[in-house]
Design an enzyme around this catalytic site. Structure first.
Site, PDB file in Angstrom:
ATOM      1  N   ASP A   2      55.478  47.953  32.759  1.00 33.67           N
ATOM      2  CA  ASP A   2      55.646  47.443  34.244  1.00 33.67           C
ATOM      3  C   ASP A   2      57.047  46.518  34.223  1.00 33.67           C
ATOM      4  O   ASP A   2      57.842  46.503  33.378  1.00 33.67           O
ATOM      5  CB  ASP A   2      54.573  46.619  34.541  1.00 33.67           C
ATOM      6  CG  ASP A   2      54.431  45.004  34.065  1.00 33.67           C
ATOM      7  OD1 ASP A   2      55.301  44.796  33.202  1.00 33.67           O
ATOM      8  OD2 ASP A   2      53.661  44.495  34.479  1.00 33.67           O
ATOM      9  N   CYS A  11      53.876  45.274  28.884  1.00 34.91           N
ATOM     10  CA  CYS A  11      53.990  44.480  30.195  1.00 34.91           C
ATOM     11  C   CYS A  11      54.356  42.904  29.918  1.00 34.91           C
ATOM     12  O   CYS A  11      55.003  42.763  28.576  1.00 34.91           O
ATOM     13  CB  CYS A  11      52.528  44.869  30.915  1.00 34.91           C
ATOM     14  SG  CYS A  11      51.344  43.911  30.112  1.00 34.91           S
ATOM     15  N   THR A  49      52.613  40.274  29.112  1.00 34.20           N
ATOM     16  CA  THR A  49      51.943  39.735  27.944  1.00 34.20           C
ATOM     17  C   THR A  49      51.339  40.865  27.118  1.00 34.20           C
ATOM     18  O   THR A  49      50.824  40.584  25.946  1.00 34.20           O
ATOM     19  CB  THR A  49      50.812  38.963  28.510  1.00 34.20           C
ATOM     20  OG1 THR A  49      49.742  39.801  29.399  1.00 34.20           O
ATOM     21  CG2 THR A  49      51.171  37.582  29.354  1.00 34.20           C
ATOM     22  N   HIS A  57      43.197  50.014   9.695  1.00 28.79           N
ATOM     23  CA  HIS A  57      41.728  49.975   9.915  1.00 28.79           C
ATOM     24  C   HIS A  57      41.366  50.422  11.107  1.00 28.79           C
ATOM     25  O   HIS A  57      40.285  50.699  11.299  1.00 28.79           O
ATOM     26  CB  HIS A  57      41.468  48.416  10.092  1.00 28.79           C
ATOM     27  CG  HIS A  57      41.471  48.049   8.477  1.00 28.79           C
ATOM     28  ND1 HIS A  57      40.819  46.703   8.138  1.00 28.79           N
ATOM     29  CD2 HIS A  57      42.017  48.380   7.205  1.00 28.79           C
ATOM     30  CE1 HIS A  57      41.127  46.418   6.633  1.00 28.79           C
ATOM     31  NE2 HIS A  57      41.924  47.354   6.194  1.00 28.79           N
ATOM     32  N   HIS A  79      36.380  52.840   7.305  1.00 29.87           N
ATOM     33  CA  HIS A  79      37.123  52.521   8.918  1.00 29.87           C
ATOM     34  C   HIS A  79      36.684  53.452   9.831  1.00 29.87           C
ATOM     35  O   HIS A  79      36.713  53.079  11.131  1.00 29.87           O
ATOM     36  CB  HIS A  79      38.730  51.990   8.831  1.00 29.87           C
ATOM     37  CG  HIS A  79      38.872  51.095   7.610  1.00 29.87           C
ATOM     38  ND1 HIS A  79      38.525  49.713   7.874  1.00 29.87           N
ATOM     39  CD2 HIS A  79      39.404  51.254   6.458  1.00 29.87           C
ATOM     40  CE1 HIS A  79      38.535  48.999   6.867  1.00 29.87           C
ATOM     41  NE2 HIS A  79      39.227  49.784   5.841  1.00 29.87           N
TER      42      HIS A  79
HETATM   43  C1  RB5 Z   1      53.169  40.901  35.852  1.00 33.72           C
HETATM   44  O1  RB5 Z   1      53.858  39.600  36.364  1.00 33.72           O
HETATM   45  C2  RB5 Z   1      52.511  40.634  34.558  1.00 33.72           C
HETATM   46  O2  RB5 Z   1      50.962  40.090  35.179  1.00 33.72           O
HETATM   47  C3  RB5 Z   1      52.233  41.614  33.970  1.00 33.72           C
HETATM   48  O3  RB5 Z   1      53.391  42.024  33.271  1.00 33.72           O
HETATM   49  C4  RB5 Z   1      51.361  41.550  32.572  1.00 33.72           C
HETATM   50  O4  RB5 Z   1      51.632  40.284  31.872  1.00 33.72           O
HETATM   51  C5  RB5 Z   1      49.821  41.903  32.693  1.00 33.72           C
HETATM   52  O5  RB5 Z   1      48.794  41.507  31.955  1.00 33.72           O
END
Ligand code: RB5
Length: 141
Positions: A8, A65, A67, A98, A133
């Site tokens: 994203d 993304c 996180t 695994h 596994h």
């Molecule tokens: C976008 O702002 C953010 O929410 C997305 O990149 C991600 O971290 C979502 O899990």
């Protein structure tokens, strides 16, 4: 290997770096987007990458993304997908050895590009150990 790559807006820059690395390593890359810093919805890109694995056109996927959390949640809604959210080298390797992870998720706001690149190298090079596994991952469905 054929690798589907998606992100994203929070990870667009990292996606472009990982795309170059994959090409350097000799992999074929399907870039499922996004293609700019404009705000988008990460499940669209998770679904696009997972679709490439499910239809057999790609062997593995990498989803990025902010996180990595949203991408991993969205990807793991697909029964065929084993997406691993990793932030360091040990879990990147173990997710292959695994768990036979077929999608690697990383957070561009969590780790830097140098570590992400090393994780991709390790993740692509590590084989599934199978044996006990395999029994365990077969219990997912
Ligand atoms: C976008 O702002 C953010 O929410 C997305 O990149 C991600 O971290 C979502 O899990």
């Amino acid at each position: 290997m054929n690798i589907a790559l998606g992100c994203d807006h929070g990870a667009y820059d990292l996606k472009e770096e990982i795309k170059l690395l994959l090409a350097e390593l000799g992999h074929a890359v399907t870039d499922a987007g996004c293609h700019s810093l404009e705000s988008v919805n990460y499940p669209d890109y998770a679904n696009a990458v997972c679709g490439k694995i499910i239809d057999g056109s790609c062997d593995r996927g990498i989803l990025l993304c902010g996180t990595g959390i949203g991408m991993s949640m969205a990807a793991n809604r697909h029964p065929e997908i084993r997406a691993a959210l990793c932030h360091e080298l040990f879990t990147a390797a173990m997710s292959r050895e695994h768990n036979d992870a077929n999608v690697l998720c990383m957070g561009a706001r969590v780790i830097g590009p140098g570590l992400a690149a090393e994780m991709v190298r390790v993740w692509l090079a590590t084989e599934f150990a199978a044996g006990r596994h395999l029994t365990r991952i077969e219990m997912f469905s």
